[in-house]
Scaffold this motif. Sequence first.
Motif: not given
Length: 286
Positions: A75-82, A128-133, A184-193, A205-210
Amino acid sequence: MAPAATILDGQSDNNKKYGGLGKAKDGRTFSVRSYPTFKTLEEERRYRKEHLAAAFRVFADHGYVEGITGHISVRDPILPDHFWLNPISVHFAHLKTSDLVLVNPDGEVVEGERPIQPAAFAIHAELLKARPDINSAAHAHSIYGKTYSAFGRELEMITQDSLRFYMQHAVYKNFGGIVFNREEGIRIAEALGTTNKAVILQNHGLLTVGKTPDEAAWWFLALENLCQVQLLADAAAAGSGNQKIIIDEEASVFTNKQSGTPEKGWLAFQTYYDDVLIRSKGDFLQ
């Protein structure tokens, strides 16, 4: 572009937070590296991009490259939705900070000279939209990850390292081919929780976030290794008739708090960052 000395800064007295003793017999105290602070958002943007570029180099070193598949975002710190993303046409082993592409919420390239993968945008934009953290996500078609994904099940807590993901990973079971649409991206985000840091994409495959690309990349490295361990343990159990021993809840919770935090994820990646910095002589910072 920040000099190497600046990139390697970020030392502070976080010994208790990071679980280190931090004291020598002669009375000297040591500090443990931690995520640096920045005077400006421009400095933080530069840092995020440099560590994102390093993550691609590390993925290349581990063989997480297959044609034009795979992507890591921040995520861009200046434009957080970019967010910044790798272009479709640069090999991970040669990717530099200047190759990264800044993408807006509509999938348009704001900065950069190359196109991006539609699948990459569809996944990362919704995550990134679903998980602001979180600020970063990583996905690649690694060998053991995509092999284990064929079973559509979570990892078993059978080793100390597995506990990094205790109650913090999920499975996305609705494989529908290459991800080209945002639904499909929305459904993946929902599965991530809302609290997990990894999702096993069934038959994919695998997908990780941080919170950082460092953390997301490290969880990917760790999860790929654990998929290999799980496959080996499953095969050994099937061949011998022996039962795998699952670690109990109390030990799982305790160990996860010691090794599964964002700070530990960031810290674990720094040795890889240092290695890439030294071997490439800072080439990826350009």
